[in-house]
Design an enzyme around this catalytic site. Structure first.
Site, PDB file in Angstrom:
ATOM      1  N   ASP A  75      -5.059   9.299  -6.001  1.00  0.00           N
ATOM      2  CA  ASP A  75      -4.397   9.725  -7.235  1.00  0.00           C
ATOM      3  C   ASP A  75      -5.381  10.358  -8.206  1.00  0.00           C
ATOM      4  O   ASP A  75      -5.246  10.217  -9.424  1.00  0.00           O
ATOM      5  CB  ASP A  75      -3.710   8.511  -7.887  1.00  0.00           C
ATOM      6  CG  ASP A  75      -2.689   8.910  -8.938  1.00  0.00           C
ATOM      7  OD1 ASP A  75      -2.193  10.048  -8.863  1.00  0.00           O
ATOM      8  OD2 ASP A  75      -2.409   8.105  -9.834  1.00  0.00           O
ATOM      9  N   CYS A  90      17.917   7.267   1.649  1.00  0.00           N
ATOM     10  CA  CYS A  90      18.568   6.377   0.677  1.00  0.00           C
ATOM     11  C   CYS A  90      20.084   6.357   0.805  1.00  0.00           C
ATOM     12  O   CYS A  90      20.753   5.616   0.063  1.00  0.00           O
ATOM     13  CB  CYS A  90      18.192   6.798  -0.745  1.00  0.00           C
ATOM     14  SG  CYS A  90      16.434   6.644  -1.110  1.00  0.00           S
ATOM     15  N   CYS A 100       6.666   1.874 -16.580  1.00  0.00           N
ATOM     16  CA  CYS A 100       8.044   1.398 -16.437  1.00  0.00           C
ATOM     17  C   CYS A 100       8.310   1.146 -14.954  1.00  0.00           C
ATOM     18  O   CYS A 100       7.813   1.885 -14.104  1.00  0.00           O
ATOM     19  CB  CYS A 100       9.019   2.447 -16.982  1.00  0.00           C
ATOM     20  SG  CYS A 100      10.763   2.013 -16.826  1.00  0.00           S
ATOM     21  N   CYS A 106      16.118  -0.922  -6.979  1.00  0.00           N
ATOM     22  CA  CYS A 106      16.177  -0.370  -5.625  1.00  0.00           C
ATOM     23  C   CYS A 106      16.431  -1.479  -4.605  1.00  0.00           C
ATOM     24  O   CYS A 106      15.637  -2.428  -4.503  1.00  0.00           O
ATOM     25  CB  CYS A 106      14.871   0.351  -5.299  1.00  0.00           C
ATOM     26  SG  CYS A 106      14.836   1.048  -3.627  1.00  0.00           S
TER      27      CYS A 106
END
Length: 380
Positions: free
Chosen positions: A142, A196, A249, A256
């Site tokens: 990252d 999903c 957050c 999920c």
């Protein structure tokens, strides 16, 4: 001394690399090539829409993010790794349900993940180099323009959910990703085919409506962006939606269904530090800059700096229920001009709540008087 093989058995080496990755604490490891051409159009559309907000580095790197081979010339493969971070006793419900306490994204409760993963990836590269002459490798966590989620998906570590995070059938999304770019022709893994389905829980639960379409996040509305990346004032219309979230957050992950089976981390560095247990907003706002720097040493939280830390807490204090202690600590503030603007906003909100609370108390007293009067004898 054993001589280094010039032409390794690449299949056997790939298996060995995955074993080493697990020995180093990674939860999963996959291998993919560097072709992300299908992602280039999506990335450009996202940038053109301005969804990156003030993260200018996103636009400046442009399509380089979808071209890992340009970051390290000669790169042939990307070794993608996953490390679980969900700590025991994470306290999601407790923190979110108590608006007087601070909510900090669960990934930031322990040691800075950048340092942990980068060190392990470097060790993995060094182990590979004992088997390959002239190995070129470079770890990323990252910290450079790399599309880590599409790469991880290609490497078979999971699929990208509608909230744009990577999901794993056996680990949910509570994990960090890292990449090791190498210049050797390792065999690649196959992507997973799961998705999903019809679930839109993450989209409907986002407090600020930041997931503007399946797989598309407008960072300008995302609470993680607003509390971590944004260096200027948080837009006033979004402040009430932050609640008590002062750093990041987790809402889209909390709802999920895939995360119901997410494992707890085995990595001690990601355990919740004592200073993040049951911390009231008032107490955190009272920290001096020296205390902030000391108590966030080795933490990802330190990267936002003291001013943004206070800015975020000021907003949360404005969102908190009326309390004299909240008004008192806000009135005592004297410092950075940007923070002061958020303090002024919070004070105005708290004073409105104080006025409303006083009016309600007066009405309650009047109701009580009427009740007493009705119940008393006529000559009382």
């Amino acid at each position: 001394m054993t001589s280094t093989p010039q032409t390794p058995d690449w299949t056997a080496l790939a298996i060995q690399i995955k074993d080493w990755a697990k020995e180093l604490g990674f939860s999963a490891c996959g291998i993919t090539d560097t072709d992300l051409q299908p992602e280039e159009a999506r990335l450009q559309q996202w940038l053109d829409a301005g969804y990156h907000g003030s993260m200018d580095y996103m636009a400046s790197h442009g399509l380089l993010r979808a071209r890992p081979a340009e970051l390290l010339p000669g790169t042939l493969r990307v070794i993608s790794v996953r490390m679980d971070y969900l700590p025991a006793a994470a306290g999601f419900a407790t923190n979110l349900a108590d608006p007087t306490q601070a909510y900090i994204s669960r990934y930031a409760l322990g040691r800075d993940y950048h340092k942990v993963l980068r060190q392990r990836l470097k060790q993995l590269g060094e182990r590979i180099s004992t088997q390959v002459t002239g190995l070129g490798f470079r770890p990323f966590v990252d910290s450079a323009p790399v599309l880590e989620r599409p790469l991880a998906a290609k490497a078979g570590l999971g699929w990208i959910g509608k909230h744009s995070l990577l999901l794993s059938a056996d680990a949910g999304s509570w994990f960090f990703l890292g990449e090791l770019l190498v210049n050797i022709p390792l065999p690649t893994d196959q992507p997973v085919t799961q998705d999903c389905g019809n679930c839109v829980a993450c989209i409907t639960s986002c407090p600020t409506g930041a997931i503007v379409a399946p797989y598309v996040v407008d960072a300008r509305r995302c609470i993680s962006y607003l509390t971590i990346e944004l260096k200027d004032d948080i837009p006033e219309d979004l402040r009430p939606l932050l609640g008590n979230r002062i750093y990041g957050c987790d809402d889209c992950q909390l709802v999920c269904p895939v995360n119901r089976i997410a494992p707890l981390t085995q990595e001690a560095d990601f355990a919740r530090r004592p200073q993040w247990r049951n911390q009231s907003l008032v107490d955190l706002f009272s920290w001096s800059e020296a205390e902030f720097l000391h108590l966030t040493e080795g933490s990802a939280i330190r990267r936002i700096g003291y001013q943004r830390w206070q800015r975020n807490i000021a907003v949360a204090l404005g969102n908190a229920p009326y309390a004299a202690a909240v008004i008192e600590c806000l009135e005592k503030f004297s410092g950075d001009a940007m923070v002061q603007r958020h303090v002024d906003w919070a004070l105005a909100l708290q004073r409105q709540k104080a006025t409303a609370a006083a009016a309600e108390l007066s009405r309650a007293q009047q109701r009580l008087v009427r009740i007493i009067q009705v119940g008393l004898p006529r000559d009382a």
